[in-house]
Design a protein around this motif. Structure first.
Motif, PDB file in Angstrom:
ATOM      1  N   PHE A 119       0.840  -1.203   0.000  1.00 32.74           N
ATOM      2  CA  PHE A 119       0.000   0.000   0.000  1.00 32.74           C
ATOM      3  C   PHE A 119       0.877   1.256   0.000  1.00 32.74           C
ATOM      4  O   PHE A 119       0.638   2.186  -0.787  1.00 32.74           O
ATOM      5  N   LEU A 120       1.878   1.292   0.836  1.00 35.72           N
ATOM      6  CA  LEU A 120       2.760   2.460   0.914  1.00 35.72           C
ATOM      7  C   LEU A 120       3.532   2.655  -0.390  1.00 35.72           C
ATOM      8  O   LEU A 120       3.696   3.778  -0.866  1.00 35.72           O
ATOM      9  N   GLU A 121       3.982   1.560  -0.969  1.00 35.39           N
ATOM     10  CA  GLU A 121       4.695   1.618  -2.248  1.00 35.39           C
ATOM     11  C   GLU A 121       3.802   2.240  -3.326  1.00 35.39           C
ATOM     12  O   GLU A 121       4.245   3.070  -4.118  1.00 35.39           O
ATOM     13  N   GLN A 122       2.537   1.851  -3.353  1.00 38.95           N
ATOM     14  CA  GLN A 122       1.592   2.375  -4.344  1.00 38.95           C
ATOM     15  C   GLN A 122       1.228   3.832  -4.093  1.00 38.95           C
ATOM     16  O   GLN A 122       0.662   4.485  -4.961  1.00 38.95           O
ATOM     17  N   ASN A 123       1.535   4.342  -2.896  1.00 39.26           N
ATOM     18  CA  ASN A 123       1.157   5.704  -2.541  1.00 39.26           C
ATOM     19  C   ASN A 123       2.354   6.620  -2.317  1.00 39.26           C
ATOM     20  O   ASN A 123       2.304   7.550  -1.513  1.00 39.26           O
ATOM     21  N   GLY A 124       3.447   6.342  -3.051  1.00 42.91           N
ATOM     22  CA  GLY A 124       4.579   7.259  -3.095  1.00 42.91           C
ATOM     23  C   GLY A 124       5.609   7.130  -1.990  1.00 42.91           C
ATOM     24  O   GLY A 124       6.420   8.037  -1.812  1.00 42.91           O
ATOM     25  N   TRP A 125       5.632   6.025  -1.269  1.00 41.36           N
ATOM     26  CA  TRP A 125       6.573   5.879  -0.163  1.00 41.36           C
ATOM     27  C   TRP A 125       7.626   4.798  -0.413  1.00 41.36           C
ATOM     28  O   TRP A 125       8.313   4.367   0.521  1.00 41.36           O
ATOM     29  N   ALA A 126       7.802   4.349  -1.645  1.00 40.01           N
ATOM     30  CA  ALA A 126       8.755   3.269  -1.939  1.00 40.01           C
ATOM     31  C   ALA A 126      10.159   3.607  -1.447  1.00 40.01           C
ATOM     32  O   ALA A 126      10.889   2.719  -0.993  1.00 40.01           O
ATOM     33  N   HIS A 127      10.534   4.876  -1.499  1.00 38.33           N
ATOM     34  CA  HIS A 127      11.873   5.299  -1.089  1.00 38.33           C
ATOM     35  C   HIS A 127      12.146   5.100   0.399  1.00 38.33           C
ATOM     36  O   HIS A 127      13.285   5.143   0.845  1.00 38.33           O
ATOM     37  N   ARG A 128      11.116   4.868   1.208  1.00 40.45           N
ATOM     38  CA  ARG A 128      11.270   4.739   2.662  1.00 40.45           C
ATOM     39  C   ARG A 128      11.048   3.321   3.180  1.00 40.45           C
ATOM     40  O   ARG A 128      11.075   3.104   4.375  1.00 40.45           O
ATOM     41  N   LEU A 129      10.819   2.349   2.312  1.00 35.10           N
ATOM     42  CA  LEU A 129      10.353   1.048   2.773  1.00 35.10           C
ATOM     43  C   LEU A 129      11.418  -0.019   2.922  1.00 35.10           C
ATOM     44  O   LEU A 129      11.363  -0.802   3.853  1.00 35.10           O
ATOM     45  N   GLY A 130      12.347  -0.093   2.012  1.00 33.04           N
ATOM     46  CA  GLY A 130      13.327  -1.161   2.057  1.00 33.04           C
ATOM     47  C   GLY A 130      12.713  -2.500   1.700  1.00 33.04           C
ATOM     48  O   GLY A 130      11.634  -2.587   1.129  1.00 33.04           O
ATOM     49  N   SER A 131      13.408  -3.560   2.104  1.00 29.99           N
ATOM     50  CA  SER A 131      12.973  -4.912   1.781  1.00 29.99           C
ATOM     51  C   SER A 131      11.747  -5.301   2.605  1.00 29.99           C
ATOM     52  O   SER A 131      11.398  -4.650   3.588  1.00 29.99           O
ATOM     53  N   THR A 132      11.142  -6.395   2.201  1.00 27.37           N
ATOM     54  CA  THR A 132      10.009  -6.946   2.949  1.00 27.37           C
ATOM     55  C   THR A 132      10.397  -7.206   4.400  1.00 27.37           C
ATOM     56  O   THR A 132       9.659  -6.858   5.325  1.00 27.37           O
ATOM     57  N   GLU A 133      11.569  -7.793   4.603  1.00 21.83           N
ATOM     58  CA  GLU A 133      12.034  -8.109   5.953  1.00 21.83           C
ATOM     59  C   GLU A 133      12.280  -6.847   6.770  1.00 21.83           C
ATOM     60  O   GLU A 133      11.914  -6.767   7.944  1.00 21.83           O
ATOM     61  N   ARG A 134      12.913  -5.853   6.159  1.00 22.63           N
ATOM     62  CA  ARG A 134      13.205  -4.610   6.872  1.00 22.63           C
ATOM     63  C   ARG A 134      11.911  -3.902   7.264  1.00 22.63           C
ATOM     64  O   ARG A 134      11.775  -3.390   8.368  1.00 22.63           O
ATOM     65  N   PHE A 135      10.943  -3.889   6.356  1.00 25.71           N
ATOM     66  CA  PHE A 135       9.683  -3.216   6.677  1.00 25.71           C
ATOM     67  C   PHE A 135       8.931  -3.955   7.784  1.00 25.71           C
ATOM     68  O   PHE A 135       8.360  -3.327   8.670  1.00 25.71           O
ATOM     69  N   ALA A 136       8.944  -5.279   7.766  1.00 26.03           N
ATOM     70  CA  ALA A 136       8.306  -6.045   8.843  1.00 26.03           C
ATOM     71  C   ALA A 136       8.955  -5.714  10.181  1.00 26.03           C
ATOM     72  O   ALA A 136       8.273  -5.585  11.204  1.00 26.03           O
ATOM     73  N   GLN A 137      10.269  -5.532  10.175  1.00 32.17           N
ATOM     74  CA  GLN A 137      10.992  -5.152  11.391  1.00 32.17           C
ATOM     75  C   GLN A 137      10.598  -3.734  11.828  1.00 32.17           C
ATOM     76  O   GLN A 137      10.442  -3.467  13.021  1.00 32.17           O
ATOM     77  N   LEU A 138      10.407  -2.841  10.879  1.00 32.28           N
ATOM     78  CA  LEU A 138       9.974  -1.469  11.173  1.00 32.28           C
ATOM     79  C   LEU A 138       8.606  -1.477  11.868  1.00 32.28           C
ATOM     80  O   LEU A 138       8.404  -0.794  12.871  1.00 32.28           O
ATOM     81  N   ILE A 139       7.685  -2.284  11.370  1.00 31.60           N
ATOM     82  CA  ILE A 139       6.356  -2.397  11.977  1.00 31.60           C
ATOM     83  C   ILE A 139       6.476  -2.986  13.387  1.00 31.60           C
ATOM     84  O   ILE A 139       5.888  -2.474  14.339  1.00 31.60           O
ATOM     85  N   ALA A 140       7.257  -4.045  13.524  1.00 26.58           N
ATOM     86  CA  ALA A 140       7.405  -4.702  14.823  1.00 26.58           C
ATOM     87  C   ALA A 140       8.054  -3.793  15.859  1.00 26.58           C
ATOM     88  O   ALA A 140       7.767  -3.895  17.049  1.00 26.58           O
ATOM     89  N   SER A 141       8.899  -2.864  15.414  1.00 23.78           N
ATOM     90  CA  SER A 141       9.608  -1.965  16.325  1.00 23.78           C
ATOM     91  C   SER A 141       8.805  -0.713  16.682  1.00 23.78           C
ATOM     92  O   SER A 141       9.218   0.047  17.553  1.00 23.78           O
ATOM     93  N   SER A 142       7.698  -0.496  16.021  1.00 23.77           N
ATOM     94  CA  SER A 142       6.853   0.672  16.290  1.00 23.77           C
ATOM     95  C   SER A 142       5.912   0.350  17.440  1.00 23.77           C
ATOM     96  O   SER A 142       5.229  -0.670  17.416  1.00 23.77           O
ATOM     97  N   GLN A 143       5.880   1.214  18.445  1.00 25.18           N
ATOM     98  CA  GLN A 143       5.006   0.954  19.584  1.00 25.18           C
ATOM     99  C   GLN A 143       3.531   1.035  19.216  1.00 25.18           C
ATOM    100  O   GLN A 143       2.705   0.356  19.810  1.00 25.18           O
ATOM    101  N   ARG A 144       3.189   1.886  18.252  1.00 23.84           N
ATOM    102  CA  ARG A 144       1.790   2.042  17.867  1.00 23.84           C
ATOM    103  C   ARG A 144       1.679   2.091  16.346  1.00 23.84           C
ATOM    104  O   ARG A 144       2.460   2.744  15.672  1.00 23.84           O
TER     105      ARG A 144
END
Length: 134
Positions: free
Chosen positions: A21-46
């Protein structure tokens, strides 16, 4: 009849759907790999996911100590669903009820300052930023 908006926490199993969803909405430059993004979500408190008609229409994440300070990051609403209250619902979900927390939100995109002002954010003269390396 318009679809009902549902805002809820992101489930770990939804990380890839959110990344797409983020990739389709102009945020591809901030996402990284599937694994990195999953880690980003897991590390976010909310986190917050906005869904209409079983489609993701918005996402928000926050980092906070839940007592005094918080940072909102990646408040993203799909273009066709802007100005429908989706962004407000996402931000309110992530910020929660504790009014003792000072929340910070970077407002660099077009229209972001007006959006933030409507949610009670004010420009700050005390914030400093050390940008990420490119």
């Amino acid at each position: 009849m318009s679809a009902v908006l549902h805002v809820r926490d992101v489930l770990p199993s939804e990380a890839e759907s959110v990344r797409l969803f983020l990739e389709q909405n102009g945020w591809a430059h901030r996402l990284g790999s599937t694994e990195r993004f999953a880690q980003l979500i897991a590390s976010s408190q909310r986190t917050a996911l906005a869904v209409k008609d079983a489609q993701i229409v918005g996402f928000d994440r926050g980092i906070t100590d839940s007592l005094s300070n918080g940072y909102l990051s990646m408040v993203v609403v799909s273009g066709q669903h802007r100005r429908e209250g989706v962004g407000r619902a996402l931000v309110e979900h992530v910020m929660g009820e504790n009014t003792d927390i000072t929340w910070v939100l970077r407002a660099g995109r077009e229209g972001a300052s007006e959006f933030c002002s409507r949610l009670g954010f004010e420009p700050s003269s005390i914030a400093m930023e050390r940008p990420r390396s490119r």
